[in-house]
Scaffold this motif. Structure first.
Motif, mmCIF file in Angstrom:
data_model
loop_
_atom_site.group_PDB
_atom_site.id
_atom_site.type_symbol
_atom_site.label_atom_id
_atom_site.label_comp_id
_atom_site.label_asym_id
_atom_site.label_seq_id
_atom_site.Cartn_x
_atom_site.Cartn_y
_atom_site.Cartn_z
ATOM 1 N N ASP A 57 30.089 37.719 35.739
ATOM 2 C CA ASP A 57 31.067 38.648 36.299
ATOM 3 C C ASP A 57 31.718 39.445 35.178
ATOM 4 N N CYS A 58 32.428 40.463 35.545
ATOM 5 C CA CYS A 58 33.130 41.295 34.564
ATOM 6 C C CYS A 58 34.591 41.364 34.935
ATOM 7 N N ASP A 59 35.177 40.217 35.229
ATOM 8 C CA ASP A 59 36.540 40.197 35.753
ATOM 9 C C ASP A 59 37.585 40.719 34.787
ATOM 10 N N ALA A 60 37.288 40.669 33.498
ATOM 11 C CA ALA A 60 38.291 41.073 32.510
ATOM 12 C C ALA A 60 38.124 42.522 32.085
ATOM 13 N N VAL A 61 37.556 43.358 32.941
ATOM 14 C CA VAL A 61 37.381 44.770 32.625
ATOM 15 C C VAL A 61 38.279 45.600 33.525
ATOM 16 N N GLY A 62 38.958 46.558 32.935
ATOM 17 C CA GLY A 62 39.847 47.408 33.723
ATOM 18 C C GLY A 62 40.091 48.724 33.025
ATOM 19 N N SER A 63 40.981 49.515 33.592
ATOM 20 C CA SER A 63 41.297 50.814 33.002
ATOM 21 C C SER A 63 42.659 51.302 33.464
ATOM 22 N N THR A 64 43.297 52.101 32.608
ATOM 23 C CA THR A 64 44.469 52.849 33.048
ATOM 24 C C THR A 64 43.958 54.062 33.806
ATOM 25 N N ALA A 65 44.871 54.747 34.486
ATOM 26 C CA ALA A 65 44.522 56.033 35.088
ATOM 27 C C ALA A 65 45.793 56.855 35.160
ATOM 28 N N VAL A 66 45.833 57.955 34.418
ATOM 29 C CA VAL A 66 46.919 58.917 34.588
ATOM 30 C C VAL A 66 46.264 60.208 35.041
ATOM 31 N N VAL A 67 46.712 60.686 36.179
ATOM 32 C CA VAL A 67 46.055 61.778 36.888
ATOM 33 C C VAL A 67 47.077 62.867 37.176
#
Lengths: 164, 413
Positions: free
Chosen positions: B216-226
């Motif tokens: 799994d890739c549970d520790a992957v994420g990202s910010t998002a400023v739009v």
């Protein structure tokens, strides 16, 4: 002497995994492939292999671990102190890296679960580590227990997947 | 009207094409884009040649008329730029025939620039998306466009940020068309984006390097400023610790608030959910993640949520520009300093100081991977401004990826 002034703490994490002991142990004992189940490990390079056993798997082996971004450390250098395939015990020390876990040493023991010796395995990981300056003992234990728990949860998922 | 809309949609579908190429300079990318465009219809050839032929500096005397003329022509073409990696640019081109759609007001066309550098981080995990006219609102006599830009700072791996770059603007458009309330449509689109990447992470279907190693890739994420720019308003939606800053009458105004785990209301929310914030190289959720909101990061839910904070700001005559950037910039450059730097560029005081070969000049500060440009129709001053900000961040020892979008909001230029 300096070391003896530093406060130390210890803890253990226990996880029961729905998989037979030989399978669980085969993953845990692979000192050169921690990324298979350790959640925050990106890659691993063996620095030196010990004199005994297979290449890279003997006592004294040292690995350089690269950690994923976003984690509060980038790399860690770890040495295999003990690996016993009879009693299913592995001892690892962290000897370097840009993290705050100083004088960290962990012992992982794997036993068949009394509940169902053929299908369940109990993993016990115990460790001792210095409490970093500016951090409480409670927070240190919480943090390390958390990392170990995540790793063992990931191990459980991996073994489940491998048994399909 | 319905017929016109139908034709418009058909035209957009027919003329949409993806062109992949490597580019490290604006001129080279323009040339290639022109070359690619040459393979399409004649009208497009003329338009792109016109653009690539534009050589004069933006602020030379007499250029204003040429610039205005160029913008009128350019307005018939839109382009979207995606940053796959620091060295690869994906250009999605759309062309609209003037016989189908009234041309947007030339002054409504956004002037923007993008710069993104790997910096000292080993890999590029940021992604940037700019979509001029990503949503159209048409009447019988005119057409107004909404413009979209987003900065996504990934962690753990790059695939969540890349997926946001590919999908989030589509979700925003869908949700806004379904319900024209910015607060609600942004919240729904971010939730949908999070659900998509959570499913991707859980299945191990992200098809990137980390998938090869673990189930799994549970520790992957990202910010998002739009940010969405309309003729009347600036909408910002933020999740994580990237940031949007407006410069108005020379002053910096933060349009987003960083989601740090020790922000009092975030700390309360996390604790109420049963989580903890531990100070381990700064405040971190469970001692692990340095932000309290993110897209993805399955293992930290429900403590780390994906709900954005939304601000809607009326546009004003004093609006100078907008900056969207990752924390690789904001950790080492204040809002005020960033505004000062960009103002200098947009006023033409820095022309000539930014090297025409930025890659060579940047090598000395460890930025081996530099992508400059906002697409086929970049604004030179905005490009220079965004590049200068990335250089400043590197000079100040930023250890992270740095991604910057600068949008010129002035209406009299």
């Amino acid at each position: 002497m300096e070391s003896s002034k530093q406060k130390r703490c210890r803890s253990s994490v226990v996880e029961t995994i729905e998989a037979p002991l030989p399978l669980v142990w085969s993953i845990l004992r692979s000192f050169d492939k921690p990324q298979a189940y350790q959640r925050f490990v990106k890659s691993c390079t063996m620095r030196s292999g010990g004199g005994g056993g297979k290449g890279g798997e003997g006592k004294g082996s040292v690995r350089d671990v690269t950690l994923v971004s976003g984690f509060p450390a980038d790399f860690s250098t770890e040495r295999l102190e003990e690996l016993d395939d009879e009693s299913h015990v592995m001892v690892v020390s962290i000897i370097g890296g840009n993290h705050r876990l100083v004088n960290y040493k962990s012992k992982t023991k794997v036993v068949a679960s009394p509940e169902d010796m053929a299908k369940k395995t109990v993993v016990v990981e115990s460790y001792v580590v210095d409490v970093p300056e500016g951090t409480s003992e409670e927070d240190t234990i919480f943090f390390v227990d958390n990392i170990i728990r995540y790793n063992l949860t990931s191990l459980a998922k991996l073994t489940k997947k491998m048994m399909k | 009207m319905a017929e016109i809309c139908y034709e418009n949609e058909t035209m957009m579908i027919e003329t949409t094409a993806t062109v992949v190429k490597k580019a490290t300079t604006t001129t080279r990318r323009r040339e290639r884009s022109s070359s690619q465009a040459a393979r399409r219809r004649r009208m497009e050839i003329r338009r792109f040649k016109f653009v690539s032929g534009e050589q004069e500096p933006v602020f030379v005397d007499g250029d204003l008329q040429r610039r205005r003329r160029r913008e009128s022509t350019v307005a018939a073409s839109t382009s979207t730029v995606f940053y796959e990696t620091a060295k690869e640019v994906v250009v999605l081109c759309e062309s609209l025939s003037s016989t189908v759609v009234a041309l947007p007001d030339p002054e409504a066309y956004p002037k923007y620039g993008v710069a993104s550098v790997c910096g000292r981080r080993r890999e590029m995990e940021d992604a940037v998306a700019v979509h001029p006219f990503f949503s159209r609102h048409q009447t019988e006599y005119s057409s107004t466009g909404f413009h979209y830009c987003g900065v996504y700072d990934g962690h753990g791996c790059s695939h969540v940020a890349m997926k946001c770059r590919e999908r989030l603007h589509e979700l925003v458009r869908e949700e806004f068309e379904a319900d024209a309330d910015w607060e609600k449509s942004m919240a729904r689109s971010f939730t949908r984006m999070d659900m998509e990447v959570v499913a991707l992470n859980a299945d191990g279907a992200a098809k990137c390097r980390c998938e090869l190693q673990r189930p799994d890739c549970d520790a992957v994420g990202s910010t998002a400023v739009v940010s969405v720019l309309t003729p009347e308003k600036i909408i910002v939606a933020n999740c994580g610790d990237s940031r949007a800053v407006l410069c108005r009458n020379g002053k910096a105004i933060a349009l987003s608030s960083d989601h740090k785990p020790d922000r009092p209301d975030e700390l309360d929310r996390i604790q109420a959910a049963g989580g903890r914030v531990i100070y381990w190289d700064g405040p971190r959720v469970l001692g692990v993640l340095a932000m309290s909101r993110a897209i993805g990061d399955n293992y930290l839910k429900p403590y780390v949520i994906s709900r954005p904070e939304v601000t809607v700001t009326d546009r004003a005559n004093g609006d100078d520009f907008l900056i969207l950037a990752s924390d690789g910039l904001w950790d080492v450059v204040s809002n005020e300093t960033a505004c000062s730097v960009v103002r200098m560029c947009l006023r033409g005081k820095v022309n000539g100081q930014v090297s025409s070969s930025p890659e060579r000049e940047m090598t000395g500060v460890g930025a081996g991977n530099v992508v400059v440009g906002g697409g086929d129709l970049p604004d030179k001053a905005c490009e220079e401004a965004s590049l200068l900000l990335t250089r400043l961040a590197l000079a100040r020892q930023s250890s992270d990826n740095v991604s910057v979008v600068v949008v010129d909001l002035r209406r009299d230029t």
